[in-house]
Design a protein around this motif. Structure first.
Motif, PDB file in Angstrom:
ATOM      1  N   ASP A 177      -3.103  -9.750  -5.157  1.00  0.00           N
ATOM      2  CA  ASP A 177      -2.517  -8.641  -5.921  1.00  0.00           C
ATOM      3  C   ASP A 177      -3.010  -7.356  -5.261  1.00  0.00           C
ATOM      4  O   ASP A 177      -4.197  -7.048  -5.315  1.00  0.00           O
ATOM      5  N   THR A 178      -2.113  -6.636  -4.605  1.00  0.00           N
ATOM      6  CA  THR A 178      -2.532  -5.385  -3.993  1.00  0.00           C
ATOM      7  C   THR A 178      -1.867  -4.204  -4.689  1.00  0.00           C
ATOM      8  O   THR A 178      -0.786  -4.343  -5.260  1.00  0.00           O
ATOM      9  N   GLY A 179      -2.527  -3.068  -4.621  1.00  0.00           N
ATOM     10  CA  GLY A 179      -1.964  -1.868  -5.224  1.00  0.00           C
ATOM     11  C   GLY A 179      -2.276  -0.633  -4.406  1.00  0.00           C
ATOM     12  O   GLY A 179      -3.429  -0.410  -4.005  1.00  0.00           O
ATOM     13  N   MET A 180      -1.241   0.154  -4.133  1.00  0.00           N
ATOM     14  CA  MET A 180      -1.415   1.399  -3.377  1.00  0.00           C
ATOM     15  C   MET A 180      -0.562   2.473  -4.050  1.00  0.00           C
ATOM     16  O   MET A 180       0.666   2.332  -4.172  1.00  0.00           O
ATOM     17  N   GLY A 181      -1.209   3.534  -4.519  1.00  0.00           N
ATOM     18  CA  GLY A 181      -0.494   4.619  -5.173  1.00  0.00           C
ATOM     19  C   GLY A 181       0.403   5.342  -4.178  1.00  0.00           C
ATOM     20  O   GLY A 181      -0.084   5.857  -3.161  1.00  0.00           O
ATOM     21  N   LEU A 182       1.704   5.364  -4.454  1.00  0.00           N
ATOM     22  CA  LEU A 182       2.645   5.957  -3.515  1.00  0.00           C
ATOM     23  C   LEU A 182       2.411   7.452  -3.371  1.00  0.00           C
ATOM     24  O   LEU A 182       2.464   7.999  -2.254  1.00  0.00           O
ATOM     25  N   GLU A 183       2.134   8.135  -4.459  1.00  0.00           N
ATOM     26  CA  GLU A 183       1.919   9.587  -4.393  1.00  0.00           C
ATOM     27  C   GLU A 183       0.671   9.920  -3.578  1.00  0.00           C
ATOM     28  O   GLU A 183       0.650  10.877  -2.790  1.00  0.00           O
ATOM     29  N   ALA A 208       0.552  12.039  -0.119  1.00  0.00           N
ATOM     30  CA  ALA A 208      -0.311  13.216   0.071  1.00  0.00           C
ATOM     31  C   ALA A 208      -1.118  13.078   1.357  1.00  0.00           C
ATOM     32  O   ALA A 208      -1.282  14.037   2.131  1.00  0.00           O
ATOM     33  N   MET A 209      -1.597  11.874   1.595  1.00  0.00           N
ATOM     34  CA  MET A 209      -2.393  11.611   2.792  1.00  0.00           C
ATOM     35  C   MET A 209      -1.549  11.771   4.055  1.00  0.00           C
ATOM     36  O   MET A 209      -1.952  12.433   5.024  1.00  0.00           O
ATOM     37  N   MET A 210      -0.360  11.172   4.050  1.00  0.00           N
ATOM     38  CA  MET A 210       0.492  11.212   5.231  1.00  0.00           C
ATOM     39  C   MET A 210       1.059  12.605   5.481  1.00  0.00           C
ATOM     40  O   MET A 210       1.318  12.980   6.620  1.00  0.00           O
ATOM     41  N   GLN A 211       1.283  13.368   4.430  1.00  0.00           N
ATOM     42  CA  GLN A 211       1.850  14.705   4.589  1.00  0.00           C
ATOM     43  C   GLN A 211       0.774  15.769   4.816  1.00  0.00           C
ATOM     44  O   GLN A 211       1.088  16.947   4.987  1.00  0.00           O
TER      45      GLN A 211
END
Length: 881
Positions: free
Chosen positions: A225-231, A235-238
């Motif tokens: 079960d993995t989870g990564m907050g899209l927002e 923010a990190m990529m932008q």
């Protein structure tokens, strides 16, 4: 690093895991299904719990989703920081007993470094302190140096929910944002509280079962079960500092600034309000699209609280008028590609939020008046602290957050009892927790159905036939699985194929018979239970039946037909409502059985008599047209192109069942229907009522139910005709004539009663006593209602000129009390409210009023003489004070 938009990142992630043979599933609705531990979905894995526990078979052993989520634990901090929010999207990839740690870690690393192209030198991994297996994968398979694999304790890197259930160690991936975000401490590193090292992907290795005694045992089926907050990822990529600077969220933020005429980043207080509105409008828009309605309970209360916080902060920014509908469009425009329900329900969402916003604007003004009254009272009584209960009522009923109450009080040199408020709030939260039930992992109590084979499913074949033969695969009662059941036993029967429709989509379950060579059982209901099984609720009425026997399953045809008539009619009803009342109408629930149909729909005021007539006439017109009802299975995208209506909050698969009634009504539906609308017979609306804020309900009957209704009405008309001694065709005229005659008699009666009262009043004035220059009259006059008693009191008061009157009347099982005083009596100390308060207590009642007039009711007529004495004593004391 490359600057990807939020929508691009979502698509990249889902496509990547599709390439790894994961089933890409649409986000589940925010409203949990069969999970009473949650008000709203708060994590990507939450809707998938049955697959993790093995209680249900997943559509595929590998899945990937981008799940919309809401968390409100830190709601008071939303706006105050640039990190907190209530709505977010959770990217996740899941394995249900398929791959495990090695693949999960390798694929995460591949996506992060090869597809997102995040520099390896800026990445770190954490593992649970006892999970050497994961650490070895990071070091030996991925090639991370020892110093970049950090061991963490149970609090940080071990996931578990509730007191029991699946759990396991975690491995988290961190990104080094650079020293400019750090705290300059020589010990700064992964796990530091500063903003330099950001955790952005959590890999959970579900490999243990936690027991209530605190022990752990290995799971037979290990899960990922993995989870990564899209927002957060965006923010990190932008390369931006907060989620409020991410492209799709910044668009909303900029719209808020435009409406308020302010610039973000210039004033902290304004920035707080901008962030609150930006976050909360996302939450309430998505909640509305999933069928959540503002209310004072449960998830509806969450929605109302968020919406009201947004409106209050808009007022602080100086935004005038109704503004939420403008922001909704920005939310929809930025998210409709992935969440098509936002565009489908756009008209409804804007209508719902605007009505709630308008209502709150009126409510907040009333709340301000109530708070002002509290302030005036506190100052008059020399108090400086508003008690917690009053603060809570302002928050709960009028939407005043405690900080707003505190702020207004502070301006007046006063304080709010925040501790008392917290006690009241905790009590409400506990009540909500109690209403949801326990905190078991599945969010629902285990039943006998959890003990059945999870791979077994029931296939419904009852669209085309009402009788089948099959093997009795499972027999059970509430306590145990059974080998056999005897006459009188109440049991559940589960088989792999059945013609019995199980209750769902608002349609009642089928009834009928199960027959074997040795016995017979009557089925009273059929329901869906865990794992895609149908449970036939049955009672053995003859002989006995045994597991493994061949049995004939026969649906009761008359009931099925009556239910199908009502179900098909609800489709016509929904379409007619949208045509007559408006396109914002959406189904908010339904219940159809053999006796009647109940249809709940979104609307914000009662339907007029004319609207109901038009709706009923339109449905009957379509019945008389004899529209052919066709049912087809097709891909959901194709169904959408046809304009098929879908149920609020319902999670549909890739293939759906479309019910088309002559191209007039097109809906997604899994229920049973007729072949032609003519078979409905006729349609009659019985009632239209409100059931919740923004939800109306129509109840109606069709076919044989309608014939029964008309026969009942005919019988009633016959009875009325006999009572008024008129032909049925002349009943209305006769009743009108009798009504006029009755009104004339009532007028004459009132006139006579007034004359009698005046006559009695004249005699009563002679009984008045004089105390300190004021005439005092206390008397009992039975069989007068409150209105007659007040009329007599007015007459006596006028005749006394300077006096006080107290009248008591015993009528039926009640005691009526009225006190009246002239201005001169009030000046000398008479207070009718105090007199009534003292007297009402004697006769078992309560009451009060103004100095010159008061009234009350009581229950104990036996105490009237005692009450007269108390009245005389009280008046005497007031006049001699």
């Amino acid at each position: 690093m490359k600057n990807y938009s939020l929508n691009e990142l979502r698509e990249m992630y889902l496509k990547f895991f599709e390439s790894k043979m994961h089933l890409r599933a649409k986000s589940f609705p925010l409203v949990p299904h069969n999970d009473n531990s949650l008000l709203l979905i708060n994590a990507g894995m939450a809707p998938l719990k049955p697959y993790f526990t093995g209680q249900e078979e997943p559509p595929r052993r590998r899945m990937t989703t981008c799940q919309k989520c809401i968390r409100t634990g830190d709601i008071e901090n939303v706006g105050k920081t640039a990190r907190h929010g209530t709505f977010f999207e959770m990217l996740g990839n899941f394995s249900f007993g398929d791959y495990f740690k090695e693949e999960a870690i390798e694929w995460a690393w591949e996506f992060v470094t090869k597809h997102l192209e995040i520099p390896v030198e800026r990445l770190f991994a954490t593992v649970y302190q006892d999970d050497e297996e994961a650490a070895e994968i990071w070091r030996n398979k991925i090639g991370l140096p020892n110093e970049k694999v950090i061991y963490m304790g149970k609090e940080d890197n071990f996931w578990e929910a509730g007191i029991d259930g699946p759990c396991g160690p975690c491995s988290e991936i961190y990104f080094d944002r650079g020293p400019e975000f750090g705290c300059d401490s020589p010990d700064c590193g992964v796990g530091c509280d500063c903003d330099r090292y950001m955790e952005f992907w959590n890999l959970v290795f579900t490999q243990f079962e936690r027991h209530e005694d605190g022990t752990y045992t290995p799971l037979a089926q290990k899960n990922i079960d993995t989870g990564m907050g899209l927002e957060r990822l965006a923010a990190m990529m932008q390369g931006v500092s907060s989620i409020f600077d991410v492209d799709t969220i910044k668009a909303i933020r900029d719209h808020v600034c435009q409406l308020a005429g302010v610039t973000y980043g210039e004033n902290y207080k304004n920035d707080v309000s901008i962030r609150v509105i930006t976050d909360h409008i996302r939450s309430v828009t998505f909640m509305a699209a999933d069928g959540v309605l503002p209310s004072n309970e449960g998830r509806g209360y969450v929605m109302r609280r968020l919406l009201r916080r947004a409106v209050r902060h808009a007022k602080l920014l100086g935004i005038e008028g109704l503004f939420l509908k403008d922001l909704v469009k920005t939310v929809v425009d930025n998210s409709k590609h992935e969440y098509t329900e936002l565009e489908d329900k756009y008209e409804y969402i804007t209508k719902l939020l605007t009505v709630e916003e308008k209502n709150f604007n009126e409510t907040i003004d009333r709340g301000l008046n109530i708070l002002k009254a509290h302030i005036d009272e506190m100052k008059a009584e020399g108090k400086t602290v508003l008690d917690g209960k009053a603060c809570f009522t302002l928050s709960d009923t009028y939407g005043f957050p405690i900080d707003l109450t505190h702020e207004i009080l502070e301006e007046q040199g006063l304080k709010a009892d925040e501790e008392g408020f917290k006690v009241e709030m905790d009590a409400q939260r506990q009540k909500a927790r109690d209403a949801r039930g326990g905190s078991k992992y599945m969010g629902a109590d285990e039943t006998i159905f959890n003990q059945m084979d999870s791979t077994m499913k029931t296939t419904f074949v009852g669209y085309d036939k009402l009788e089948t033969t099959g093997t009795l695969e499972v027999l059970a009662n509430d306590e145990e699985l059974l080998e056999a059941a005897g006459c009188g036993d109440s049991i559940y029967v589960v088989i792999s194929e059945t013609p019995f429709y199980a209750e769902s989509g608002g349609q009642a379950g089928d009834t009928g018979l199960i027959t074997t060579a040795t016995g017979k059982a009557v089925v009273s209901d059929t329901t869906k239970v865990i794992g895609g099984k149908f449970a036939h609720h049955a009672q053995v009425v003859e002989g006995s039946i045994e597991k493994g026997q061949s049995a004939t399953f026969t649906v009761e045809n008359v009931s099925r037909m009556d239910t199908s008539r009502n179900h098909s009619a609800t489709h016509l009803l929904q379409k007619a409502l949208r045509e007559v009342v408006g396109g914002h109408i959406e189904q908010a629930g339904s219940n159809v059985n053999k006796d009647r149909l109940r249809f709940d729909f979104t609307h914000f005021e009662a339907l007029t008599h004319e609207q109901l007539e038009k709706v009923e006439a339109l449905v009957n017109e379509k019945i008389l047209e004899g529209l052919t009802i066709t049912i087809k299975e097709m891909p959901i995208d194709e169904a959408r192109k046809l304009g098929a209506m879908a149920l609020f909050g319902e999670k549909y698969g890739q293939t759906v069942r479309v019910v088309n009634m002559g191209d007039y009504s097109v809906e997604l539906c899994g229920g049973t229907h007729l072949q032609n609308t003519a078979a409905i017979g006729t349609f009659k609306i019985i009632s239209e009522t409100g059931v919740a804020a923004g939800v109306r309900r129509i109840e109606a009957v069709t076919g044989r139910g309608a014939l029964h209704f008309y026969q009942t009405m005919e019988n009633s008309l016959n009875e009325v005709s006999a009572l008024v001694k008129a032909k049925k065709t002349e009943v209305v005229k006769k009743v009108e004539s009798m009504t006029i005659e009755l009104k004339n008699l009532e007028k004459e009666n009132e006139k006579l009663k007034a004359e009698i009262a005046a006559s009695k009043a004249g005699a009563l004035t002679e009984q008045a006593k004089t105390i300190n220059g004021i005439k005092v009259l206390v008397s009992q006059i039975d069989e007068l209602d409150m209105n007659d008693l007040k009329n007599m009191g007015d007459s006596l008061k006028d005749q006394l000129q300077d006096g006080v009157v107290l009248l008591m009347s015993h009528v039926a099982d009640k005691v009526n009390l009225v006190a009246m005083a002239t201005p001169s009596a009030v000046e000398k100390g008479v207070h009718c409210g105090q007199i009534i308060s003292a007297v009402a207590g004697v006769v078992g009642g309560k009451g009060g009023g103004r100095p010159n007039m008061a009234q009350a009711g009581g229950k104990d007529a036996s105490k009237i003489k005692e009450a007269i004495t108390v009245a005389e004593t009280t008046i005497n004391a007031q006049l001699n004070a």
